[in-house]
Design a protein around this motif. Sequence first.
Motif, PDB file in Angstrom:
ATOM      1  N   SER A 119       9.826  35.629 -24.669  1.00  6.37           N
ATOM      2  CA  SER A 119       8.768  36.547 -24.256  1.00  6.37           C
ATOM      3  C   SER A 119       9.290  37.531 -23.215  1.00  6.37           C
ATOM      4  CB  SER A 119       7.578  35.772 -23.673  1.00  6.37           C
ATOM      5  OG  SER A 119       7.928  35.188 -22.446  1.00  6.37           O
ATOM      6  N   ASN A 120       8.517  38.589 -23.020  1.00 16.71           N
ATOM      7  CA  ASN A 120       8.896  39.593 -22.020  1.00 16.71           C
ATOM      8  C   ASN A 120       8.079  39.455 -20.744  1.00 16.71           C
ATOM      9  OD1 ASN A 120       6.436  40.605 -22.938  1.00 16.71           O
ATOM     10  ND2 ASN A 120       7.420  42.094 -24.294  1.00 16.71           N
ATOM     11  N   SER A 121       7.503  38.298 -20.539  1.00 14.12           N
ATOM     12  CA  SER A 121       6.873  37.972 -19.261  1.00 14.12           C
ATOM     13  C   SER A 121       7.080  36.486 -19.013  1.00 14.12           C
ATOM     14  CB  SER A 121       5.373  38.316 -19.273  1.00 14.12           C
ATOM     15  OG  SER A 121       4.697  37.586 -20.270  1.00 14.12           O
ATOM     16  N   PRO A 122       7.212  36.072 -17.761  1.00 17.15           N
ATOM     17  CA  PRO A 122       7.532  34.669 -17.462  1.00 17.15           C
ATOM     18  C   PRO A 122       6.474  33.696 -17.965  1.00 17.15           C
ATOM     19  CG  PRO A 122       7.895  36.052 -15.540  1.00 17.15           C
ATOM     20  CD  PRO A 122       7.183  36.905 -16.539  1.00 17.15           C
ATOM     21  N   ILE A 123       6.925  32.614 -18.561  1.00 21.88           N
ATOM     22  CA  ILE A 123       6.063  31.498 -18.937  1.00 21.88           C
ATOM     23  C   ILE A 123       6.471  30.334 -18.049  1.00 21.88           C
ATOM     24  CG2 ILE A 123       5.457  29.872 -20.769  1.00 21.88           C
ATOM     25  CD1 ILE A 123       5.864  32.103 -22.767  1.00 21.88           C
ATOM     26  N   THR A 124       5.602  29.945 -17.159  1.00 21.03           N
ATOM     27  CA  THR A 124       5.963  28.961 -16.140  1.00 21.03           C
ATOM     28  C   THR A 124       4.985  27.797 -16.126  1.00 21.03           C
ATOM     29  OG1 THR A 124       4.722  30.191 -14.460  1.00 21.03           O
ATOM     30  CG2 THR A 124       7.059  30.714 -14.697  1.00 21.03           C
ATOM     31  N   GLY A 125       5.413  26.699 -15.549  1.00 23.09           N
ATOM     32  CA  GLY A 125       4.590  25.507 -15.416  1.00 23.09           C
ATOM     33  C   GLY A 125       5.432  24.395 -14.832  1.00 23.09           C
ATOM     34  N   PRO A 126       4.808  23.288 -14.424  1.00 25.91           N
ATOM     35  CA  PRO A 126       5.532  22.188 -13.768  1.00 25.91           C
ATOM     36  C   PRO A 126       6.703  21.650 -14.594  1.00 25.91           C
ATOM     37  CG  PRO A 126       3.159  21.880 -13.583  1.00 25.91           C
ATOM     38  CD  PRO A 126       3.363  23.021 -14.526  1.00 25.91           C
ATOM     39  N   ASP A 127       6.555  21.571 -15.915  1.00 20.99           N
ATOM     40  CA  ASP A 127       7.596  20.991 -16.760  1.00 20.99           C
ATOM     41  C   ASP A 127       8.241  22.023 -17.683  1.00 20.99           C
ATOM     42  OD1 ASP A 127       7.249  18.371 -15.769  1.00 20.99           O
ATOM     43  OD2 ASP A 127       5.495  18.102 -17.061  1.00 20.99           O
ATOM     44  N   ILE A 128       8.059  23.318 -17.369  1.00 20.90           N
ATOM     45  CA  ILE A 128       8.597  24.381 -18.213  1.00 20.90           C
ATOM     46  C   ILE A 128       9.806  25.027 -17.540  1.00 20.90           C
ATOM     47  CG2 ILE A 128       8.129  26.624 -19.277  1.00 20.90           C
ATOM     48  CD1 ILE A 128       5.205  25.816 -19.498  1.00 20.90           C
ATOM     49  N   ILE A 129      10.869  25.177 -18.304  1.00 21.94           N
ATOM     50  CA  ILE A 129      12.022  25.940 -17.843  1.00 21.94           C
ATOM     51  C   ILE A 129      11.870  27.368 -18.342  1.00 21.94           C
ATOM     52  CG2 ILE A 129      14.522  26.252 -18.045  1.00 21.94           C
ATOM     53  CD1 ILE A 129      14.783  23.242 -18.351  1.00 21.94           C
ATOM     54  N   TRP A 130      11.967  28.322 -17.435  1.00 19.63           N
ATOM     55  CA  TRP A 130      11.924  29.745 -17.800  1.00 19.63           C
ATOM     56  C   TRP A 130      13.258  30.375 -17.420  1.00 19.63           C
ATOM     57  CZ3 TRP A 130      10.181  33.696 -20.428  1.00 19.63           C
ATOM     58  CH2 TRP A 130      10.427  34.992 -19.979  1.00 19.63           C
ATOM     59  N   LEU A 131      13.965  30.897 -18.415  1.00 21.95           N
ATOM     60  CA  LEU A 131      15.279  31.476 -18.180  1.00 21.95           C
ATOM     61  C   LEU A 131      15.269  32.954 -18.560  1.00 21.95           C
ATOM     62  CD1 LEU A 131      18.316  31.080 -17.493  1.00 21.95           C
ATOM     63  CD2 LEU A 131      18.671  30.614 -19.933  1.00 21.95           C
ATOM     64  N   PRO A 132      15.176  33.875 -17.575  1.00 18.62           N
ATOM     65  CA  PRO A 132      15.262  35.305 -17.894  1.00 18.62           C
ATOM     66  C   PRO A 132      16.700  35.662 -18.267  1.00 18.62           C
ATOM     67  CG  PRO A 132      15.120  34.975 -15.527  1.00 18.62           C
ATOM     68  CD  PRO A 132      14.970  33.622 -16.146  1.00 18.62           C
ATOM     69  N   VAL A 133      16.866  36.425 -19.349  1.00 17.12           N
ATOM     70  CA  VAL A 133      18.205  36.676 -19.886  1.00 17.12           C
ATOM     71  C   VAL A 133      18.509  38.156 -20.057  1.00 17.12           C
ATOM     72  CG1 VAL A 133      19.708  36.337 -21.882  1.00 17.12           C
ATOM     73  CG2 VAL A 133      18.284  34.456 -21.087  1.00 17.12           C
ATOM     74  N   LEU A 134      17.546  38.908 -20.570  1.00 15.79           N
ATOM     75  CA  LEU A 134      17.821  40.284 -20.992  1.00 15.79           C
ATOM     76  C   LEU A 134      16.938  41.278 -20.242  1.00 15.79           C
ATOM     77  CD1 LEU A 134      19.129  42.326 -23.016  1.00 15.79           C
ATOM     78  CD2 LEU A 134      17.234  41.792 -24.572  1.00 15.79           C
ATOM     79  N   LYS A 135      17.566  42.284 -19.638  1.00 16.31           N
ATOM     80  CA  LYS A 135      16.821  43.347 -18.980  1.00 16.31           C
ATOM     81  C   LYS A 135      16.496  44.423 -20.013  1.00 16.31           C
ATOM     82  CE  LYS A 135      17.159  46.672 -15.151  1.00 16.31           C
ATOM     83  NZ  LYS A 135      18.006  47.161 -14.033  1.00 16.31           N
ATOM     84  N   GLU A 136      15.207  44.622 -20.263  1.00 15.16           N
ATOM     85  CA  GLU A 136      14.752  45.593 -21.263  1.00 15.16           C
ATOM     86  C   GLU A 136      14.121  46.797 -20.560  1.00 15.16           C
ATOM     87  OE1 GLU A 136      12.308  45.604 -25.465  1.00 15.16           O
ATOM     88  OE2 GLU A 136      11.622  44.247 -23.891  1.00 15.16           O
ATOM     89  N   GLN A 137      14.771  47.929 -20.675  1.00 11.87           N
ATOM     90  CA  GLN A 137      14.266  49.136 -20.028  1.00 11.87           C
ATOM     91  C   GLN A 137      12.950  49.601 -20.667  1.00 11.87           C
ATOM     92  OE1 GLN A 137      16.993  49.241 -17.110  1.00 11.87           O
ATOM     93  NE2 GLN A 137      15.347  50.733 -17.321  1.00 11.87           N
TER      94      GLN A 137
END
Length: 297
Positions: free
Chosen positions: A143-161
Amino acid sequence: MQLLQLQYFLTVARIEHMSQAALELNVSQSSLSKTIARLEEDLGVPLFDRQGRKIKLNAYGEIFAKAAKEALVGLDNARSQIQNLANITEDRVTVSVMSSKILPHVFKSFYLKRPNVKIHQSILPDSVAKERLITGEIELCISNSPITGPDIIWLPVLKEQLELIVPHNHPLAMFDEIDLKQARHERFISYQSGSTATNMIEKCCHDAGFEPNIIFEGTELSIVLQMVNEGEGITFYPQYSFLEENLKNTKRIKIRNPDCYQMVGFAWMKTRNYSYVAKQFRKHMIHEFEEINKGNS
């Protein structure tokens, strides 16, 4: 001695005709003949008796054919045992994605490695994707917005202009590049796939020194862009969207200042025991996106 040689040899032994075996194997007869000849050279004995166009296993060939069959069966059994041990079911990987022209190529490159794995892909609002990630209905979310939670790993990878996209008859359409503050009095159409998408639009505008006049907020980017195409307002266009070809009445404008972008990332559950295939799929996807990001640096 190669596995391919054994497979070719057993096909020729079964069909007893070189050209027909080549047809079944979808190779040229000369290539097949050379493969068999190299095999016989390695063994130091002929494996077939040639009778015109017909060929038949001789005594050496009978012995070797029996051993070759046993070897291939043994290798296939070992493969099954390894896959069971690694929890590989060769079934499917479920993933939620955003609309992006990157994905078809990345999916294709994964299929080149694992052609038997089925990918079940959907495009879901981030809130729905998060819920299904937690329940296990999907194994990975891009996704292009963070998905977060107590047991969720969110790994931002790609910068999209992000660029500005406006109707082709809009006053700003005369520019190829602008400072975003030049759009401070415009009507913005925003899309909100997740909880932070609108914040991203607002952040860009705030960084430019103004509060955006958002007249419409949608959850589907294609509808938002079509509204721009109809002349109802302006919005931001993600660098890797594939929707531009349907927007004949618009123009994309680069944003000189501020630096407007969104981070594309991956989300998965840190507490779930994923299959080997799901882990390999995630690893492949992250690697491919990282390589694209490096290319943009």
